[in-house]
Design a protein around this motif. Structure first.
Motif, short mmCIF file in Angstrom:
data_model
loop_
_atom_site.label_atom_id
_atom_site.label_comp_id
_atom_site.label_asym_id
_atom_site.label_seq_id
_atom_site.Cartn_x
_atom_site.Cartn_y
_atom_site.Cartn_z
N ARG A 106 -15.36 -2.12 -0.48
CA ARG A 106 -16.65 -1.62 -0.98
C ARG A 106 -17.76 -1.79 0.04
O ARG A 106 -18.74 -1.05 0.03
CB ARG A 106 -17.03 -2.35 -2.26
CG ARG A 106 -16.52 -1.68 -3.48
CD ARG A 106 -17.09 -2.31 -4.75
NE ARG A 106 -16.00 -2.49 -5.67
CZ ARG A 106 -15.56 -3.65 -6.15
NH1 ARG A 106 -16.16 -4.76 -5.85
NH2 ARG A 106 -14.54 -3.69 -6.95
N THR A 107 -17.63 -2.78 0.90
CA THR A 107 -18.66 -3.02 1.92
C THR A 107 -18.24 -2.47 3.28
O THR A 107 -18.86 -2.79 4.29
CB THR A 107 -19.00 -4.51 2.02
OG1 THR A 107 -17.82 -5.24 2.25
CG2 THR A 107 -19.68 -5.00 0.77
N GLY A 108 -17.18 -1.67 3.32
CA GLY A 108 -16.82 -0.97 4.54
C GLY A 108 -15.74 -1.59 5.40
O GLY A 108 -15.42 -1.07 6.46
N MET A 109 -15.14 -2.70 4.99
CA MET A 109 -14.10 -3.35 5.79
C MET A 109 -12.76 -2.69 5.51
O MET A 109 -12.38 -2.49 4.36
CB MET A 109 -14.03 -4.84 5.42
CG MET A 109 -12.98 -5.62 6.16
SD MET A 109 -13.50 -5.82 7.87
CE MET A 109 -12.00 -6.33 8.63
N ASP A 110 -12.03 -2.35 6.56
CA ASP A 110 -10.69 -1.79 6.43
C ASP A 110 -9.71 -2.96 6.29
O ASP A 110 -9.15 -3.44 7.26
CB ASP A 110 -10.35 -0.91 7.63
CG ASP A 110 -9.13 -0.04 7.38
OD1 ASP A 110 -8.61 -0.02 6.25
OD2 ASP A 110 -8.69 0.62 8.34
N MET A 111 -9.55 -3.43 5.06
CA MET A 111 -8.72 -4.59 4.77
C MET A 111 -7.77 -4.26 3.64
O MET A 111 -8.14 -3.56 2.69
CB MET A 111 -9.63 -5.77 4.36
CG MET A 111 -8.91 -7.10 4.28
SD MET A 111 -8.32 -7.57 2.64
CE MET A 111 -9.77 -8.29 1.93
N SER A 112 -6.52 -4.72 3.78
CA SER A 112 -5.53 -4.55 2.72
C SER A 112 -4.79 -5.86 2.50
O SER A 112 -4.65 -6.66 3.41
CB SER A 112 -4.52 -3.45 3.07
OG SER A 112 -5.11 -2.18 2.95
N VAL A 113 -4.30 -6.03 1.28
CA VAL A 113 -3.55 -7.22 0.90
C VAL A 113 -2.10 -6.82 0.68
O VAL A 113 -1.82 -5.79 0.06
CB VAL A 113 -4.13 -7.87 -0.38
CG1 VAL A 113 -3.35 -9.11 -0.75
CG2 VAL A 113 -5.60 -8.19 -0.19
N PHE A 114 -1.18 -7.63 1.20
CA PHE A 114 0.25 -7.35 1.13
C PHE A 114 1.01 -8.58 0.67
O PHE A 114 0.57 -9.71 0.87
CB PHE A 114 0.78 -6.95 2.52
CG PHE A 114 0.16 -5.71 3.07
CD1 PHE A 114 0.71 -4.46 2.83
CD2 PHE A 114 -1.00 -5.77 3.83
CE1 PHE A 114 0.13 -3.31 3.33
CE2 PHE A 114 -1.59 -4.63 4.34
CZ PHE A 114 -1.02 -3.40 4.09
N ASP A 115 2.18 -8.34 0.08
CA ASP A 115 3.09 -9.44 -0.24
C ASP A 115 4.34 -9.37 0.63
O ASP A 115 5.29 -10.11 0.44
CB ASP A 115 3.45 -9.45 -1.72
CG ASP A 115 4.18 -8.20 -2.18
OD1 ASP A 115 4.42 -7.29 -1.36
OD2 ASP A 115 4.51 -8.12 -3.38
N SER A 116 4.32 -8.48 1.62
CA SER A 116 5.44 -8.32 2.55
C SER A 116 4.89 -8.33 3.99
O SER A 116 4.01 -7.53 4.33
CB SER A 116 6.14 -6.98 2.30
OG SER A 116 6.90 -6.57 3.42
#
Length: 150
Positions: A126-136
Protein backbone atom coordinates in the motif's frame (compact mmCIF):
# COMPACT_ATOMS: atom_id res chain seq x y z
CA UNK A 1 24.92 13.63 31.96
CA UNK A 2 26.26 11.30 29.31
CA UNK A 3 24.83 10.86 25.87
CA UNK A 4 22.46 8.03 25.11
CA UNK A 5 24.14 4.99 23.55
CA UNK A 6 23.89 4.63 19.80
CA UNK A 7 21.49 1.74 18.98
CA UNK A 8 24.00 0.52 16.39
CA UNK A 9 26.63 0.17 19.11
CA UNK A 10 24.28 -1.84 21.30
CA UNK A 11 24.47 -4.80 18.92
CA UNK A 12 27.59 -6.96 18.96
CA UNK A 13 28.73 -7.71 15.44
CA UNK A 14 30.88 -10.51 14.12
CA UNK A 15 32.30 -10.16 10.63
CA UNK A 16 33.31 -13.16 8.56
CA UNK A 17 33.79 -12.20 4.93
CA UNK A 18 30.41 -11.46 3.37
CA UNK A 19 28.53 -12.73 6.41
CA UNK A 20 27.48 -10.56 9.31
CA UNK A 21 25.73 -11.44 12.54
CA UNK A 22 23.95 -9.19 15.02
CA UNK A 23 23.29 -10.48 18.49
CA UNK A 24 20.88 -9.03 21.00
CA UNK A 25 22.13 -6.02 22.99
CA UNK A 26 22.73 -8.32 25.95
CA UNK A 27 24.12 -11.84 25.66
CA UNK A 28 20.96 -13.14 27.37
CA UNK A 29 18.65 -11.73 24.66
CA UNK A 30 17.25 -14.77 22.87
CA UNK A 31 17.45 -13.56 19.27
CA UNK A 32 19.94 -13.06 16.47
CA UNK A 33 20.06 -11.65 12.98
CA UNK A 34 22.49 -12.97 10.40
CA UNK A 35 23.15 -11.46 6.99
CA UNK A 36 24.91 -12.87 3.98
CA UNK A 37 25.58 -11.38 0.55
CA UNK A 38 25.47 -13.84 -2.34
CA UNK A 39 24.40 -13.84 -5.96
CA UNK A 40 23.35 -10.18 -5.99
CA UNK A 41 20.94 -10.71 -3.07
CA UNK A 42 21.11 -10.04 0.65
CA UNK A 43 19.94 -12.93 2.81
CA UNK A 44 18.92 -12.03 6.35
CA UNK A 45 17.87 -14.62 8.92
CA UNK A 46 16.03 -13.58 12.06
CA UNK A 47 15.67 -16.14 14.80
CA UNK A 48 14.62 -16.26 18.41
CA UNK A 49 12.16 -14.38 20.55
CA UNK A 50 11.55 -10.69 19.78
CA UNK A 51 8.91 -8.37 21.20
CA UNK A 52 7.22 -6.28 18.52
CA UNK A 53 9.21 -3.22 19.60
CA UNK A 54 12.53 -5.09 19.29
CA UNK A 55 11.50 -6.57 15.95
CA UNK A 56 10.53 -3.16 14.54
CA UNK A 57 13.83 -1.71 15.83
CA UNK A 58 15.71 -4.62 14.28
CA UNK A 59 14.05 -4.05 10.90
CA UNK A 60 14.86 -0.34 11.13
CA UNK A 61 18.54 -0.97 11.93
CA UNK A 62 18.81 -3.62 9.18
CA UNK A 63 17.27 -1.10 6.76
CA UNK A 64 19.83 1.54 7.75
CA UNK A 65 22.70 -0.92 7.46
CA UNK A 66 21.55 -2.14 4.04
CA UNK A 67 21.45 1.35 2.50
CA UNK A 68 25.16 1.14 1.70
CA UNK A 69 25.06 -2.36 0.23
CA UNK A 70 25.21 -2.85 -3.55
CA UNK A 71 22.36 -5.38 -3.67
CA UNK A 72 18.86 -4.21 -4.59
CA UNK A 73 16.96 -7.33 -3.55
CA UNK A 74 16.69 -8.98 -0.13
CA UNK A 75 15.27 -12.14 1.39
CA UNK A 76 14.44 -11.98 5.10
CA UNK A 77 13.98 -15.48 6.52
CA UNK A 78 11.67 -15.36 9.54
CA UNK A 79 11.18 -19.12 9.90
CA UNK A 80 13.35 -19.14 13.04
CA UNK A 81 11.33 -16.38 14.70
CA UNK A 82 9.53 -17.78 17.74
CA UNK A 83 7.25 -14.82 18.42
CA UNK A 84 3.79 -14.84 16.84
CA UNK A 85 2.45 -11.33 16.20
CA UNK A 86 -1.23 -10.28 16.10
CA UNK A 87 -2.79 -8.64 13.04
CA UNK A 88 -2.13 -5.05 14.19
CA UNK A 89 1.56 -5.84 14.67
CA UNK A 90 1.76 -7.44 11.21
CA UNK A 91 0.37 -4.22 9.72
CA UNK A 92 3.04 -2.26 11.59
CA UNK A 93 5.75 -4.66 10.34
CA UNK A 94 4.68 -4.06 6.74
CA UNK A 95 4.77 -0.30 7.26
CA UNK A 96 8.23 -0.48 8.82
CA UNK A 97 9.53 -2.60 5.94
CA UNK A 98 8.15 -0.09 3.42
CA UNK A 99 9.90 2.78 5.22
CA UNK A 100 13.17 1.10 6.15
CA UNK A 101 13.80 -0.75 2.88
CA UNK A 102 12.59 1.84 0.37
CA UNK A 103 16.06 1.69 -1.23
CA UNK A 104 15.54 -1.99 -2.11
CA UNK A 105 13.95 -2.76 -5.44
CA UNK A 106 12.33 -5.95 -4.16
CA UNK A 107 12.09 -7.70 -0.78
CA UNK A 108 10.79 -11.16 0.12
CA UNK A 109 9.83 -12.44 3.56
CA UNK A 110 10.04 -16.18 4.20
CA UNK A 111 7.72 -17.50 6.92
CA UNK A 112 6.52 -20.86 8.20
CA UNK A 113 3.47 -22.11 6.23
CA UNK A 114 1.14 -21.76 9.22
CA UNK A 115 2.15 -18.08 9.57
CA UNK A 116 1.43 -17.06 5.97
CA UNK A 117 -1.20 -14.30 6.25
CA UNK A 118 0.05 -11.70 3.73
CA UNK A 119 -1.05 -8.90 6.12
CA UNK A 120 2.42 -7.33 6.23
CA UNK A 121 2.71 -7.77 2.45
CA UNK A 122 -0.48 -5.84 1.78
CA UNK A 123 0.56 -3.16 4.26
CA UNK A 124 3.97 -2.71 2.61
CA UNK A 125 2.52 -2.72 -0.91
CA UNK A 126 0.00 0.00 0.00
CA UNK A 127 2.93 2.34 0.59
CA UNK A 128 4.71 1.36 -2.62
CA UNK A 129 7.15 -1.36 -1.50
CA UNK A 130 7.54 -4.33 -3.85
CA UNK A 131 7.42 -6.95 -1.10
CA UNK A 132 5.96 -10.45 -1.02
CA UNK A 133 5.65 -13.11 1.67
CA UNK A 134 6.40 -16.76 0.92
CA UNK A 135 6.36 -20.08 2.74
CA UNK A 136 8.74 -21.65 0.20
CA UNK A 137 12.36 -20.60 -0.16
CA UNK A 138 12.40 -21.80 -3.78
CA UNK A 139 9.40 -19.60 -4.67
CA UNK A 140 10.85 -16.61 -2.81
CA UNK A 141 14.20 -16.91 -4.59
CA UNK A 142 12.44 -17.38 -7.93
CA UNK A 143 10.39 -14.22 -7.38
CA UNK A 144 13.51 -12.26 -6.39
CA UNK A 145 15.53 -13.56 -9.35
CA UNK A 146 12.83 -12.51 -11.81
CA UNK A 147 13.45 -8.91 -10.78
CA UNK A 148 17.20 -9.34 -10.29
CA UNK A 149 17.56 -10.62 -13.85
CA UNK A 150 15.44 -7.88 -15.40
Amino acid sequence: MGTAPNPMQQHARQHDGAQQQWLGPRAADPFKIETEHAGGCVFARVSGLLSIDKFISTLHILGIESEGWPEEVMLIDLRGLVTVYPRADLLHIGQEIACSFIHMRRLALLVLPERLTRISERSARRTGMDMSVFDSEVKALGWLSLEAGA
